[in-house]
Scaffold this motif. Structure first.
Motif, PDB file in Angstrom:
ATOM      1  N   HIS A 162       0.693  -1.219   0.105  1.00 27.51           N
ATOM      2  CA  HIS A 162       0.015   0.027  -0.111  1.00 27.51           C
ATOM      3  C   HIS A 162       0.997   1.252   0.015  1.00 27.51           C
ATOM      4  O   HIS A 162       0.463   2.329  -0.730  1.00 27.51           O
ATOM      5  CB  HIS A 162      -0.818   0.094   1.000  1.00 27.51           C
ATOM      6  CG  HIS A 162      -2.081  -0.889   1.002  1.00 27.51           C
ATOM      7  ND1 HIS A 162      -3.242  -0.399   0.063  1.00 27.51           N
ATOM      8  CD2 HIS A 162      -2.437  -1.980   1.377  1.00 27.51           C
ATOM      9  CE1 HIS A 162      -4.075  -1.259   0.005  1.00 27.51           C
ATOM     10  NE2 HIS A 162      -3.689  -2.221   0.973  1.00 27.51           N
ATOM     11  N   ALA A 169       0.412   3.985  -2.778  1.00 31.46           N
ATOM     12  CA  ALA A 169       0.243   5.542  -2.298  1.00 31.46           C
ATOM     13  C   ALA A 169       1.443   6.401  -2.768  1.00 31.46           C
ATOM     14  O   ALA A 169       1.254   7.543  -3.332  1.00 31.46           O
ATOM     15  CB  ALA A 169       0.296   5.601  -0.665  1.00 31.46           C
ATOM     16  N   ASN A 219       0.650   9.672  -5.199  1.00 36.55           N
ATOM     17  CA  ASN A 219       0.592  10.756  -4.733  1.00 36.55           C
ATOM     18  C   ASN A 219       1.791  11.576  -5.499  1.00 36.55           C
ATOM     19  O   ASN A 219       1.623  12.640  -5.710  1.00 36.55           O
ATOM     20  CB  ASN A 219       1.281  10.877  -3.446  1.00 36.55           C
ATOM     21  CG  ASN A 219       0.217  10.540  -2.464  1.00 36.55           C
ATOM     22  OD1 ASN A 219      -1.125  11.011  -2.552  1.00 36.55           O
ATOM     23  ND2 ASN A 219       0.230   9.582  -1.273  1.00 36.55           N
ATOM     24  N   HIS A 268      -6.212   5.624 -10.755  1.00 37.45           N
ATOM     25  CA  HIS A 268      -6.016   4.466 -10.132  1.00 37.45           C
ATOM     26  C   HIS A 268      -7.067   3.292 -10.388  1.00 37.45           C
ATOM     27  O   HIS A 268      -8.174   3.523 -10.081  1.00 37.45           O
ATOM     28  CB  HIS A 268      -5.925   4.702  -8.608  1.00 37.45           C
ATOM     29  CG  HIS A 268      -5.802   3.440  -7.907  1.00 37.45           C
ATOM     30  ND1 HIS A 268      -6.426   3.279  -6.565  1.00 37.45           N
ATOM     31  CD2 HIS A 268      -5.143   2.246  -8.125  1.00 37.45           C
ATOM     32  CE1 HIS A 268      -6.109   2.155  -6.288  1.00 37.45           C
ATOM     33  NE2 HIS A 268      -5.575   1.375  -7.121  1.00 37.45           N
ATOM     34  N   LYS A 276      -8.984   3.365   0.483  1.00 37.16           N
ATOM     35  CA  LYS A 276      -7.750   3.979   1.441  1.00 37.16           C
ATOM     36  C   LYS A 276      -7.071   4.875   0.289  1.00 37.16           C
ATOM     37  O   LYS A 276      -6.587   5.778   0.776  1.00 37.16           O
ATOM     38  CB  LYS A 276      -6.770   2.719   1.320  1.00 37.16           C
ATOM     39  CG  LYS A 276      -5.647   3.205   2.305  1.00 37.16           C
ATOM     40  CD  LYS A 276      -4.650   1.861   2.646  1.00 37.16           C
ATOM     41  CE  LYS A 276      -5.194   0.944   3.418  1.00 37.16           C
ATOM     42  NZ  LYS A 276      -5.357   1.158   4.732  1.00 37.16           N
ATOM     43  N   HIS A 277      -7.264   4.740  -0.900  1.00 36.84           N
ATOM     44  CA  HIS A 277      -6.256   5.605  -1.988  1.00 36.84           C
ATOM     45  C   HIS A 277      -7.213   6.626  -2.729  1.00 36.84           C
ATOM     46  O   HIS A 277      -6.667   7.761  -3.145  1.00 36.84           O
ATOM     47  CB  HIS A 277      -5.553   4.719  -3.024  1.00 36.84           C
ATOM     48  CG  HIS A 277      -4.637   3.873  -2.203  1.00 36.84           C
ATOM     49  ND1 HIS A 277      -3.278   4.431  -1.850  1.00 36.84           N
ATOM     50  CD2 HIS A 277      -4.483   2.584  -1.973  1.00 36.84           C
ATOM     51  CE1 HIS A 277      -2.736   3.379  -0.940  1.00 36.84           C
ATOM     52  NE2 HIS A 277      -3.595   2.259  -1.157  1.00 36.84           N
ATOM     53  N   SER A 335      -9.826   6.591  -7.913  1.00 42.16           N
ATOM     54  CA  SER A 335      -9.668   5.217  -7.686  1.00 42.16           C
ATOM     55  C   SER A 335     -10.880   4.570  -8.115  1.00 42.16           C
ATOM     56  O   SER A 335     -12.027   4.731  -7.563  1.00 42.16           O
ATOM     57  CB  SER A 335      -9.452   4.840  -6.191  1.00 42.16           C
ATOM     58  OG  SER A 335      -8.081   5.358  -5.893  1.00 42.16           O
TER      59      SER A 335
END
Length: 287
Positions: free
Chosen positions: A145, A149, A153, A164, A231-232, A241
């Motif tokens: 992860h 990330a 980013n 994503h 999460k992203h 995402s």
């Protein structure tokens, strides 16, 4: 094509040329079993938990300008598409240092640390020590992860946007215990957690491209998207995402667990999808 490796954890293939701020991540198709994995279930049952060949079907996306990120470890060892606290307290030996958050999947035995495979087969003869579960998080889950990330980013900071696509596969017919049990599933189901992890324009583009190839495409019908997109995804901040669930019957014989000749056609279609996503992202890039 540049390939970067963290042995046993992930492989990353960078774009061949004309890099675009697009990442395809494949988190649940790994088949490199760590030495620490000591399941007592038959290996034939264990392997049925893996989303086979997804990394191959998306294998040419770097040719279209996208980054390809693949989790080497099997999701039956630790599932990168589950929250880090989605653990059954009854499945571990010892006390977890934080309040656990077991969800519906965990109650079915398929949470962060799956305890069953092939539907009902128990993976282990007993509980797992807390130290072992923490090691799986520290050595596999978080490095994967963190890399995802970092990629997203960096792309967002450079281009103002990052796309994503989290790549998964689903059985053609939903199994017992699922909300859609017994139903024939669509060819592709796009999950954006009901509009929260991806902008509508991106979702529409993916759906339009896939429908253009003749596929039956649904949105948030079978799966709304799980931890990788939750999460992203941050569309308000430029990171979009989307979970793409692909019907396994399109490219493999589910009973025999073998590739079908159609895999090559699907791979070509998904490479074109990557190409169109790359063009879209570049057209909106601030770089």
């Amino acid at each position: 094509m540049l390939m970067h490796v963290r042995p046993g954890v992930f492989l990353r293939r960078d774009p061949v040329a004309d890099a675009a701020p697009v990442v395809f991540d494949i988190p649940r198709s790994g088949a490199e079993y760590p030495r620490a994995f000591r399941a007592t279930a038959p290996m034939a049952d264990v392997q049925r938990s893996i989303s086979m060949y997804v990394e191959e079907v998306y294998g040419n996306v770097p040719d279209a300008g996208a980054t390809w990120l693949y989790a080497c470890f099997p999701n039956v060892f630790i599932d990168a598409n589950r929250h880090e606290l989605d653990i059954d307290p009854e499945a571990i030996e010892g006390e977890w240092p934080a309040a656990l958050q077991p969800g519906a999947k965990t109650k079915m035995g398929i949470g962060l640390i799956p305890m069953v495979c092939a539907g009902t087969t128990r993976l282990y003869s007993g509980k797992l020590p807390v130290a072992e579960v923490r090691a799986r998080l520290d050595d596999y889950y978080w490095p994967y992860h963190n890399e995802l990330a970092r990629l997203l980013n960096a792309q967002r900071e450079r281009h103002g946007i990052a796309l994503h696509m989290s790549c998964h596969s689903m059985p053609a017919i939903a199994a017992a215990g699922q909300a859609d049990a017994g139903q024939r599933r669509s060819d592709f189901d796009l999950g954006d957690r009901n509009g929260t992890t991806c902008g509508a324009e991106v979702v529409d583009l993916v759906g339009s491209v896939l429908r253009g190839f003749g596929y039956n495409v649904t949105n948030n019908k079978h799966f709304i998207g799980a931890e990788c997109v939750r999460k992203h995804g941050n569309p308000q901040n430029g990171i979009h995402s989307l979970q793409i669930e692909m019907n396994r019957s399109l490219y493999m014989d589910e009973a025999a667990r073998t590739r079908r000749p159609e895999l090559e056609t699907v791979r070509a279609h998904l490479t074109e999808l990557a190409r169109q996503l790359a063009a879209y992202a570049c057209s909106r890039s601030a770089a």
